[in-house]
Design a protein around this motif. Sequence first.
Motif, PDB file in Angstrom:
ATOM      1  N   ASN A 138       0.852  -1.179   0.000  1.00 17.91           N
ATOM      2  CA  ASN A 138       0.000   0.000   0.000  1.00 17.91           C
ATOM      3  C   ASN A 138       0.896   1.239   0.000  1.00 17.91           C
ATOM      4  OD1 ASN A 138      -1.734   2.130   0.538  1.00 17.91           O
ATOM      5  ND2 ASN A 138      -2.396   1.365   2.524  1.00 17.91           N
ATOM      6  N   PRO A 139       0.875   2.068  -1.042  1.00 14.78           N
ATOM      7  CA  PRO A 139       1.789   3.219  -1.116  1.00 14.78           C
ATOM      8  C   PRO A 139       1.585   4.229   0.011  1.00 14.78           C
ATOM      9  CG  PRO A 139       0.090   3.372  -2.806  1.00 14.78           C
ATOM     10  CD  PRO A 139      -0.015   1.999  -2.224  1.00 14.78           C
ATOM     11  N   MET A 140       0.382   4.221   0.618  1.00 10.82           N
ATOM     12  CA  MET A 140       0.147   5.147   1.721  1.00 10.82           C
ATOM     13  C   MET A 140       0.910   4.741   2.977  1.00 10.82           C
ATOM     14  SD  MET A 140      -1.413   7.903   1.218  1.00 10.82           S
ATOM     15  CE  MET A 140      -1.740   8.364   2.926  1.00 10.82           C
ATOM     16  N   TYR A 141       1.340   3.499   3.044  1.00 13.42           N
ATOM     17  CA  TYR A 141       2.178   3.066   4.164  1.00 13.42           C
ATOM     18  C   TYR A 141       3.465   3.891   4.183  1.00 13.42           C
ATOM     19  CZ  TYR A 141       5.358   0.201   6.956  1.00 13.42           C
ATOM     20  OH  TYR A 141       6.263  -0.216   7.897  1.00 13.42           O
ATOM     21  N   TYR A 142       4.039   4.090   3.019  1.00 15.75           N
ATOM     22  CA  TYR A 142       5.276   4.859   2.887  1.00 15.75           C
ATOM     23  C   TYR A 142       5.081   6.296   3.361  1.00 15.75           C
ATOM     24  CZ  TYR A 142       9.172   7.208   0.472  1.00 15.75           C
ATOM     25  OH  TYR A 142      10.288   7.963   0.172  1.00 15.75           O
ATOM     26  N   ILE A 143       3.949   6.902   2.982  1.00 12.57           N
ATOM     27  CA  ILE A 143       3.694   8.298   3.341  1.00 12.57           C
ATOM     28  C   ILE A 143       3.380   8.438   4.819  1.00 12.57           C
ATOM     29  CG2 ILE A 143       2.140  10.254   2.961  1.00 12.57           C
ATOM     30  CD1 ILE A 143       1.882   9.339   0.061  1.00 12.57           C
ATOM     31  N   LEU A 198      11.654   0.975  -0.091  1.00 10.80           N
ATOM     32  CA  LEU A 198      10.293   1.519  -0.047  1.00 10.80           C
ATOM     33  C   LEU A 198      10.171   2.754  -0.932  1.00 10.80           C
ATOM     34  CD1 LEU A 198       9.039   1.266   3.664  1.00 10.80           C
ATOM     35  CD2 LEU A 198       8.052   0.197   1.625  1.00 10.80           C
ATOM     36  N   THR A 199      11.204   3.598  -0.926  1.00 14.88           N
ATOM     37  CA  THR A 199      11.181   4.801  -1.763  1.00 14.88           C
ATOM     38  C   THR A 199      11.135   4.435  -3.242  1.00 14.88           C
ATOM     39  OG1 THR A 199      12.434   6.055  -0.104  1.00 14.88           O
ATOM     40  CG2 THR A 199      12.420   6.920  -2.352  1.00 14.88           C
TER      41      THR A 199
END
Length: 267
Positions: free
Chosen positions: A212-217, A237-238
Amino acid sequence: MNLLREIIGNKKLLLKLAKNDFKTKYAGSYLGIFWAFVQPVVTIAIYVFVFQVGFRAGGTENGYHFVLYLIAGIIPWFFFAEALQNATSCLLEYSYLVKKVVFNISILPILKVISSLFVHLFFIVISYIIFAANGKMPGVQFVQIIYYTICAIVLVSAISYFTCSITPFFKDFAQIINIITQIGMWMTPIMWKESMLIGTAAEKFMVILKLNPMYYIVQGYRDAFMDGAWFFEHGKLTLYFWCFVIAAAFIGNKVFNRMRVHFSDVL
């Protein structure tokens, strides 16, 4: 690149429409745009009460209280969810502009993202004040809040070009997006801590969640507020995040350009 040039070429109009969209959303009410800030504040207050008083959630990593942990993670999610939901329905809301041949409809999704950004920037400031008031003044890592805010803007913009292209042909799609964002909030470590997961199955579960890309944010915002790692320390992750964004932007742009000739016919 054509889409990017269109956005840059219409930046003044885009900003003007975003401000107008933000104001007219609450036009007619006595308190006006005040409601834009009240709802997220009340929501956060409810979560804090439930988890701190009801579940008696304690401190978290690095000595930060759970309330601060929650605030740092939920602020970017509020922006993502609101911007995506609003951008998904932008063509329906501005159908009168879509039908105008001379109007560049490609700026409408970005318009909604910028409109949501106003409240988000306000909550970043409020969150900073809350951390400082609790004796947890964010350190030098806080400067990367700019980077992660840009990440959130680019991510939601890339996804919204796809979602807004589907909505005119399948209006229930907007409700599906609302449900997905609600589920996504609980599938992202916002209300809970990764340390709560134990066992070998937990490691596999976290691998899936990190897709989930929002995990990174969300983790990035916590790093910024809670003196965590720098973004370049999360190399894998980046790289994954920006690959996801590029793929989403490519797909969204293709679908939007393919469907745009039919928008005025179905609206």
